[in-house]
Motif scaffolding. Sequence first.
Motif, PDB file in Angstrom:
ATOM      1  N   GLY A 144      -8.802  22.151 168.514  1.00 52.88           N
ATOM      2  CA  GLY A 144      -9.454  21.088 169.250  1.00 52.88           C
ATOM      3  C   GLY A 144      -8.547  20.279 170.157  1.00 52.88           C
ATOM      4  O   GLY A 144      -9.004  19.343 170.816  1.00 52.88           O
ATOM      5  N   GLU A 145      -7.274  20.631 170.216  1.00 55.55           N
ATOM      6  CA  GLU A 145      -6.315  19.901 171.041  1.00 55.55           C
ATOM      7  C   GLU A 145      -6.027  20.682 172.320  1.00 55.55           C
ATOM      8  O   GLU A 145      -5.795  21.886 172.271  1.00 55.55           O
ATOM      9  CB  GLU A 145      -5.016  19.678 170.264  1.00 55.55           C
ATOM     10  CG  GLU A 145      -4.064  18.706 170.916  1.00 55.55           C
ATOM     11  CD  GLU A 145      -2.936  18.292 169.978  1.00 55.55           C
ATOM     12  OE1 GLU A 145      -2.387  17.186 170.166  1.00 55.55           O
ATOM     13  OE2 GLU A 145      -2.601  19.065 169.059  1.00 55.55           O
ATOM     14  N   VAL A 146      -6.038  19.976 173.462  1.00 58.70           N
ATOM     15  CA  VAL A 146      -5.807  20.622 174.754  1.00 58.70           C
ATOM     16  C   VAL A 146      -4.307  20.801 174.992  1.00 58.70           C
ATOM     17  O   VAL A 146      -3.538  19.843 174.868  1.00 58.70           O
ATOM     18  CB  VAL A 146      -6.421  19.797 175.904  1.00 58.70           C
ATOM     19  CG1 VAL A 146      -6.120  20.450 177.252  1.00 58.70           C
ATOM     20  CG2 VAL A 146      -7.923  19.646 175.711  1.00 58.70           C
ATOM     21  N   PHE A 147      -3.928  22.008 175.338  1.00 54.23           N
ATOM     22  CA  PHE A 147      -2.563  22.294 175.768  1.00 54.23           C
ATOM     23  C   PHE A 147      -2.599  22.354 177.300  1.00 54.23           C
ATOM     24  O   PHE A 147      -2.920  23.383 177.878  1.00 54.23           O
ATOM     25  CB  PHE A 147      -2.080  23.616 175.170  1.00 54.23           C
ATOM     26  CG  PHE A 147      -1.718  23.529 173.702  1.00 54.23           C
ATOM     27  CD1 PHE A 147      -2.608  22.998 172.779  1.00 54.23           C
ATOM     28  CD2 PHE A 147      -0.492  23.966 173.254  1.00 54.23           C
ATOM     29  CE1 PHE A 147      -2.277  22.909 171.433  1.00 54.23           C
ATOM     30  CE2 PHE A 147      -0.152  23.880 171.909  1.00 54.23           C
ATOM     31  CZ  PHE A 147      -1.035  23.349 170.989  1.00 54.23           C
ATOM     32  N   ASN A 148      -2.274  21.220 177.929  1.00 54.47           N
ATOM     33  CA  ASN A 148      -2.581  21.009 179.343  1.00 54.47           C
ATOM     34  C   ASN A 148      -1.777  21.880 180.301  1.00 54.47           C
ATOM     35  O   ASN A 148      -2.241  22.192 181.400  1.00 54.47           O
ATOM     36  CB  ASN A 148      -2.372  19.541 179.713  1.00 54.47           C
ATOM     37  CG  ASN A 148      -3.251  18.619 178.891  1.00 54.47           C
ATOM     38  OD1 ASN A 148      -2.859  18.202 177.819  1.00 54.47           O
ATOM     39  ND2 ASN A 148      -4.432  18.312 179.381  1.00 54.47           N
ATOM     40  N   GLY A 149      -0.551  22.249 179.947  1.00 53.22           N
ATOM     41  CA  GLY A 149       0.239  23.124 180.817  1.00 53.22           C
ATOM     42  C   GLY A 149       0.528  22.518 182.183  1.00 53.22           C
ATOM     43  O   GLY A 149       0.400  23.195 183.205  1.00 53.22           O
ATOM     44  N   ALA A 150       0.951  21.251 182.206  1.00 51.30           N
ATOM     45  CA  ALA A 150       1.245  20.614 183.492  1.00 51.30           C
ATOM     46  C   ALA A 150       2.462  21.245 184.156  1.00 51.30           C
ATOM     47  O   ALA A 150       2.436  21.549 185.353  1.00 51.30           O
ATOM     48  CB  ALA A 150       1.464  19.111 183.299  1.00 51.30           C
ATOM     49  N   ASP A 151       3.514  21.447 183.385  1.00 47.95           N
ATOM     50  CA  ASP A 151       4.686  22.116 183.940  1.00 47.95           C
ATOM     51  C   ASP A 151       4.449  23.620 184.002  1.00 47.95           C
ATOM     52  O   ASP A 151       4.794  24.267 184.990  1.00 47.95           O
ATOM     53  CB  ASP A 151       5.917  21.786 183.095  1.00 47.95           C
ATOM     54  CG  ASP A 151       7.221  22.216 183.751  1.00 47.95           C
ATOM     55  OD1 ASP A 151       7.279  22.259 185.001  1.00 47.95           O
ATOM     56  OD2 ASP A 151       8.197  22.495 183.027  1.00 47.95           O
ATOM     57  N   ASP A 152       3.841  24.157 182.957  1.00 48.42           N
ATOM     58  CA  ASP A 152       3.660  25.601 182.794  1.00 48.42           C
ATOM     59  C   ASP A 152       2.185  25.965 182.943  1.00 48.42           C
ATOM     60  O   ASP A 152       1.451  25.952 181.966  1.00 48.42           O
ATOM     61  CB  ASP A 152       4.178  26.005 181.419  1.00 48.42           C
ATOM     62  CG  ASP A 152       4.138  27.494 181.173  1.00 48.42           C
ATOM     63  OD1 ASP A 152       3.979  28.264 182.142  1.00 48.42           O
ATOM     64  OD2 ASP A 152       4.262  27.905 180.002  1.00 48.42           O
ATOM     65  N   ASP A 153       1.743  26.409 184.086  1.00 43.20           N
ATOM     66  CA  ASP A 153       2.436  26.380 185.354  1.00 43.20           C
ATOM     67  C   ASP A 153       1.602  25.603 186.348  1.00 43.20           C
ATOM     68  O   ASP A 153       1.402  26.013 187.468  1.00 43.20           O
ATOM     69  CB  ASP A 153       2.689  27.808 185.830  1.00 43.20           C
ATOM     70  CG  ASP A 153       3.518  27.859 187.101  1.00 43.20           C
ATOM     71  OD1 ASP A 153       4.346  26.961 187.325  1.00 43.20           O
ATOM     72  OD2 ASP A 153       3.343  28.796 187.878  1.00 43.20           O
ATOM     73  N   GLY A 154       1.083  24.440 185.865  1.00 47.83           N
ATOM     74  CA  GLY A 154       0.425  23.563 186.819  1.00 47.83           C
ATOM     75  C   GLY A 154       1.342  23.183 187.961  1.00 47.83           C
ATOM     76  O   GLY A 154       0.911  23.067 189.114  1.00 47.83           O
ATOM     77  N   SER A 155       2.630  23.028 187.653  1.00 51.33           N
ATOM     78  CA  SER A 155       3.600  22.649 188.684  1.00 51.33           C
ATOM     79  C   SER A 155       3.706  23.712 189.769  1.00 51.33           C
ATOM     80  O   SER A 155       3.779  23.402 190.961  1.00 51.33           O
ATOM     81  CB  SER A 155       4.966  22.376 188.063  1.00 51.33           C
ATOM     82  OG  SER A 155       5.506  23.524 187.428  1.00 51.33           O
ATOM     83  N   GLY A 156       3.712  24.975 189.379  1.00 50.37           N
ATOM     84  CA  GLY A 156       3.748  26.051 190.373  1.00 50.37           C
ATOM     85  C   GLY A 156       2.451  26.158 191.141  1.00 50.37           C
ATOM     86  O   GLY A 156       2.443  26.416 192.350  1.00 50.37           O
ATOM     87  N   THR A 157       1.343  25.937 190.451  1.00 51.38           N
ATOM     88  CA  THR A 157       0.026  26.009 191.086  1.00 51.38           C
ATOM     89  C   THR A 157      -0.089  25.011 192.230  1.00 51.38           C
ATOM     90  O   THR A 157      -0.496  25.359 193.349  1.00 51.38           O
ATOM     91  CB  THR A 157      -1.069  25.747 190.041  1.00 51.38           C
ATOM     92  OG1 THR A 157      -0.972  26.723 188.990  1.00 51.38           O
ATOM     93  CG2 THR A 157      -2.445  25.810 190.659  1.00 51.38           C
ATOM     94  N   VAL A 158       0.268  23.748 191.960  1.00 49.25           N
ATOM     95  CA  VAL A 158       0.159  22.738 193.016  1.00 49.25           C
ATOM     96  C   VAL A 158       1.246  22.922 194.076  1.00 49.25           C
ATOM     97  O   VAL A 158       1.051  22.522 195.234  1.00 49.25           O
ATOM     98  CB  VAL A 158       0.192  21.312 192.432  1.00 49.25           C
ATOM     99  CG1 VAL A 158      -0.986  21.119 191.488  1.00 49.25           C
ATOM    100  CG2 VAL A 158       1.507  20.987 191.731  1.00 49.25           C
ATOM    101  N   SER A 159       2.362  23.548 193.710  1.00 40.92           N
ATOM    102  CA  SER A 159       3.405  23.840 194.700  1.00 40.92           C
ATOM    103  C   SER A 159       2.880  24.752 195.791  1.00 40.92           C
ATOM    104  O   SER A 159       3.148  24.537 196.984  1.00 40.92           O
ATOM    105  CB  SER A 159       4.612  24.500 194.021  1.00 40.92           C
ATOM    106  OG  SER A 159       5.233  23.646 193.093  1.00 40.92           O
ATOM    107  N   LEU A 160       2.114  25.785 195.409  1.00 40.69           N
ATOM    108  CA  LEU A 160       1.566  26.703 196.403  1.00 40.69           C
ATOM    109  C   LEU A 160       0.639  25.978 197.370  1.00 40.69           C
ATOM    110  O   LEU A 160       0.693  26.207 198.587  1.00 40.69           O
ATOM    111  CB  LEU A 160       0.808  27.834 195.711  1.00 40.69           C
ATOM    112  CG  LEU A 160       1.584  29.143 195.495  1.00 40.69           C
ATOM    113  CD1 LEU A 160       2.803  28.916 194.626  1.00 40.69           C
ATOM    114  CD2 LEU A 160       0.685  30.221 194.901  1.00 40.69           C
ATOM    115  N   ILE A 161      -0.205  25.110 196.849  1.00 39.79           N
ATOM    116  CA  ILE A 161      -1.126  24.371 197.715  1.00 39.79           C
ATOM    117  C   ILE A 161      -0.343  23.494 198.681  1.00 39.79           C
ATOM    118  O   ILE A 161      -0.670  23.412 199.878  1.00 39.79           O
ATOM    119  CB  ILE A 161      -2.095  23.529 196.859  1.00 39.79           C
ATOM    120  CG1 ILE A 161      -2.973  24.437 195.989  1.00 39.79           C
ATOM    121  CG2 ILE A 161      -2.969  22.649 197.751  1.00 39.79           C
ATOM    122  CD1 ILE A 161      -3.754  23.703 194.910  1.00 39.79           C
TER     123      ILE A 161
END
Length: 346
Positions: A144-161
């Motif tokens: 029930g706990e969210v593993f948000n993945g901001a660095d892995d790899d939200g950081s790469g995702t927003v880098s591309l944009i």
Amino acid sequence: MKKSFYLFAASLFLLSCSTKKNIVSVRESKVVDPTKYMNTINEASLSKNLHVIASDEMEGRNTGEPGQKKAGLYIIEQYKALGIKNPPGSTDYYQKVPSEFMKKGFSPKLGDSENIWAFIPGAEKPEEVLVISAHYDHVGMKNGEVFNGADDDGSGTVSLIEIAKAFMEAKKEGFAPKRSILFLHVTGEEHGLHGSRYYSENPLFPLKNTVADINIDMVGRRDTIGTHKENGKYIYVIGSDRLSSELHAINEQMNAKYVGLNLDYTFNARNDPNQFYFRSDHYNFAKKGVPSIFFFNGVHEDYHGPNDTADKIEYDLLTLRVKLAFTLAWELANRENKIVVDKDGK
């Protein structure tokens, strides 16, 4: 297969003709200093997008699950807002990756998923394609706990944009890239590099025409359990010298000229026990002979944990690292000749 190949070839021919007709109106990219466009990359924009991508609403973006699909829709909305279309030869922004394909290796049962692609056509050499990649999946929820993945790899995702935004700013002012750029958000990385493997085995553009892959995976924090606790102005660089001596040299030149990060090659050592070279999406391009570089901040205490959240990202460091990736992409897209492949990949 033959019909789709001919459709792709026809669309590429028309794209080439239309861009070459307008070539006289496109100012020479090779003499343009990219600093102005590099400086459109900023902390506020990266933070805004990452707080959405890594929000609880996305439920940890596990491959094929509703949260990942929501994140994918948000990514597509950003490209549409920038005026960046899906690539020629495709029907939309999705490359479907079937569940059946992702059964390989240690993967659990996964639902059908999608790579997401967006495309800026080259003004002079549209048939040559630079790929910039990042995975947008993470590990989902546990108990029930969210593993948000901001660095892995939200950081790469927003880098591309953000990199795409900078290129579009240049294009609006008449400085479209000479070569085409494919922004490729891949799925299934956490379960075995499935999305990049699918693209490398089913490429929209021939891999022989793919000049390089710039892969961005975890660039928003620092290696707090490693050697960079005190000074975060660094980036680990992996794979840049494995296939092309020019890729390695160009990255160092761009960094020295525009950004000034400490380029750390620790994890590029052939005998490094972590073997990160084989553990992110660039590898599926590299093993097909495409020169590839992997930007990485190293592992921290929240890696694959529930506390990898957007509020822990160091946005000043993230911005610097994205600027390096952008200047490298700018040079690879605009230089006169493709970089050489002069090494064996080992």
